[in-house]
Design an enzyme around this catalytic site. Structure first.
Site, mmCIF file in Angstrom:
data_model
loop_
_atom_site.group_PDB
_atom_site.id
_atom_site.type_symbol
_atom_site.label_atom_id
_atom_site.label_comp_id
_atom_site.label_asym_id
_atom_site.label_seq_id
_atom_site.Cartn_x
_atom_site.Cartn_y
_atom_site.Cartn_z
ATOM 1 N N GLU A 56 0.826 -1.222 0.000
ATOM 2 C CA GLU A 56 0.000 0.000 0.000
ATOM 3 C C GLU A 56 0.856 1.267 0.000
ATOM 4 O O GLU A 56 0.543 2.251 0.666
ATOM 5 C CB GLU A 56 -0.974 0.002 1.193
ATOM 6 C CG GLU A 56 -1.896 -1.188 1.262
ATOM 7 C CD GLU A 56 -2.635 -1.459 -0.036
ATOM 8 O OE1 GLU A 56 -2.841 -0.517 -0.823
ATOM 9 O OE2 GLU A 56 -2.984 -2.623 -0.299
ATOM 10 N N GLY A 57 1.924 1.232 -0.769
ATOM 11 C CA GLY A 57 2.845 2.360 -0.841
ATOM 12 C C GLY A 57 3.948 2.182 0.177
ATOM 13 O O GLY A 57 3.701 2.239 1.384
#
Length: 608
Positions: free
Chosen positions: A451-452
């Protein structure tokens, strides 16, 4: 209490989560607005008890079994252990896929903060088993925001019901986080749909069992669109085609190209997906053409809060396990007692074990507190919107925008440190599979990556969130911190923390003042090279703020008899630790950041 291998407790969150939701975040006040259906404190607590029971009775006992029997690829499909499928079905049947959705969509209208707290319980017991339900809920929430009514009927509604599962498909094997370089194509077809061709990597639950269909949300480029991220569109791409009546039909040429064999999170699949390989894969546009990345961030931001809850929950699970072990394990004698005939003492009586435990408590409970505070902002925005207060809703949105990269990166970074400390408390036993703490560490190691990555979160914080709308988000955060500082000044126990936190906030603003001109002068690369230590400084400060909030809330709750004296004293002592040992590190970071120290940026490749 959940138990893993070795009989150690994995999670004891009842008092902790109730404190965070109702004493720190004041969820009960929001429930009185009527925005969240007919929920009151009792109904929320009962739902959380259901989640706890599934965590205790189903998820936690399956940990060792599913480690030994991870998903396999058989004849081009993912095969899971039957117990994993049944466990996810119990979550579905208990209503957790639908819980946070409005009643008219088949949900329970549960506040997002409470739904996230339920997810934390499940993640602590078995992170891999928790993923399908909460990933599907995030996918359905994305469609609620951007899908047409027809798409909601055919795809969103079955996800809310748990009949379909949902995924997000962003990364590609050659591009990773560099979404500007994705190659997946979406070519228009005469009927308004699109032919999807390409491959995606790192897709959680990309192929699995236990559902009628899997709804992939795929980033792709329409030929002729703008270059880079401005040309990205978002598509609904089901594994099996769904007709106008919502009936599941023939396969849609969505293939499982391979399973990734992971360090942790072994109870679910992580996949390499092929779209349009060996047949025509058809997708439907979700939202507007070339605006897919902005739409996908709706799901990604929710997922980042979920990742943070998972990281904090796993940290707390490790803390609970190592605390129980330290209370029971006897070894050695007090440092000033050399008599070998005297009885050994529990290791919790050794100062260094207490140091490791207190640091775990500070990271795990601080992480949970910041997670609940962030999820509470989602609930507060909904209340403001329902009341027609657009200005307050925007203020809350900007505050959450500022906190999200800190929340995701700092909670996952320090949650992993907490799990490392849990292993250390158990010593050699912690390094074995006889006890759960090594698995918790492996499960948590993913959270700084997906998620990043945390490096991307740091660049987002410094390069975007701190300067967006003329620095409005940072100013709003500073106002929130200032309000807590003013409250602390009236507390005999917490007044001493007002000045250090004020100084730390001043360091953030001064450092940004030194780095912002570089970005405006076209030297963004030089400034953003130090984005990670800037996020570290911001994280230390945000945790100081959230620990001061907890200490103040604990004082109030203890005075009213709503928590025990020991519980309150533990919160106040952890706050003291944070201000004594963690927050002072911001002074050194500020000096380095002001100097724009370029060691790593100027390190030549050949010198490595």
């Amino acid at each position: 209490m959940s138990a893993g291998a070795g009989g150690l407790p994995l999670w004891g969150p009842d008092e902790e989560l109730m404190f965070q939701l109702f004493e720190v975040a004041d969820l009960e006040q929001k429930l009185t607005t009527g925005v969240f259906g007919g929920h009151d404190r009792d109904s929320v607590v009962e739902i959380l008890r259901v989640a706890r029971k599934i965590a205790d009775d189903v998820f936690a006992p399956l940990g060792p079994l599913l480690e030994e029997h991870p998903p396999q690829m058989v004849e081009g499909r993912a095969k899971l252990h039957p117990a994993a499928i049944e466990a996810v079905h119990q979550v579905r049947d208990a209503g957790f896929f639908a819980a946070a959705f409005p009643e008219d969509a088949g949900g329970l209208d549960l506040p997002f903060s409470a739904h996230s707290a339920a997810g934390a319980m499940l993640s602590a017991a078995n992170a891999g088993l928790a993923a399908p339900s909460f990933l599907t809920a995030a996918a359905a929430n994305l469609e609620m925001a951007y899908a047409t009514e027809d798409q909601k009927r055919r795809f969103m509604q079955p996800m809310i019901e748990g009949r379909f599962f949902g995924t997000m498909c962003l990364s590609e094997p050659h591009a990773g986080s560099s979404l500007a370089d994705i190659r997946t194509k979406a070519e228009p077809l005469p009927d308004g749909t699109y032919r999807i061709t390409g491959s995606k990597m790192w897709i959680s639950c990309g192929d699995t069992e236990g559902c009628e269909n899997i709804v992939h949300h795929v980033l792709a480029k329409i030929p002729g669109g703008p270059p880079g991220v401005k040309g990205i569109s978002l598509f609904i791409v089901p594994k099996f085609r769904v007709d106008a009546d919502g009936q599941v039909g023939e396969p849609n040429a969505v293939g499982l190209a391979g399973l990734n064999h992971k360090m942790g999170y072994t109870a679910n699949t992580n996949c390499v997906m092929a779209f349009g390989d060996g047949g025509e894969c058809v997708g439907e546009l979700l939202g507007e053409p070339h605006k897919g990345l902005a739409a996908m961030f709706h799901m990604m931001n929710e997922a980042r809060i979920g990742v943070s809850f998972g990281a904090a929950a796993l940290a707390y699970a490790g803390y609970a396990a190592s605390l129980a072990y330290a209370r029971e394990r006897t070894q050695g004698r007090p440092i000033d007692n050399r008599d070998p005939s005297s009885p050994m003492i529990p290791i919790i009586e050794h100062a260094d074990i207490r140091r490791l435990l207190l640091r775990q408590k500070a990271y795990a409970e601080g992480g949970l507190a910041l997670c609940v505070a962030s999820a509470d902002l989602v609930d507060a925005q909904r209340v403001a919107k329902e009341a027609g207060d657009a200005e307050e809703a925007k203020r809350l949105h900007l505050l959450l925008e500022f906190l999200t990269p800190i929340l995701k990166a700092w909670t996952s970074e320090k949650g992993l440190v907490a799990n490392d400390h849990a292993i250390q408390v158990l010593g050699g036993y912690g390094y074995t599979k006889d006890y759960p703490v090594e698995r918790l560490y492996r499960d948590n190691r993913l959270n700084p990556i997906h998620e990043g990555t945390n490096g991307i979160q740091a660049i987002d914080l410094l390069g975007r969130k701190c300067v967006m709308e003329g620095g409005a988000a940072l100013r709003i955060f500073a106002q929130e911190v200032a309000a807590t500082i003013e409250e602390a000044k009236a507390s005999p126990t917490c007044a001493a923390y007002a000045a250090p936190l004020t100084e730390a906030m001043g360091r953030i603003e001064a450092t940004l003042g030194a780095l912002a001109p570089l970005m405006m002068k076209g030297e963004a690369g030089r400034a953003l090279a130090n984005a990670t230590p800037f996020l570290e400084m911001a994280g230390q400060t945000a945790f100081a703020w959230i620990w001061l909030r907890q200490a103040l809330a604990a004082e109030r709750a203890a005075a009213a008899g709503r928590v025990t004296e020991d519980f309150a004293r533990g919160k106040i002592q952890a706050c003291r630790y944070w201000f004594a040992w963690e927050l002072p590190q911001t002074a050194h970071l500020a000096e380095q950041l002001a100097a724009v120290e370029p060691s790593w940026a100027e390190m030549d490749e050949a010198w490595f």
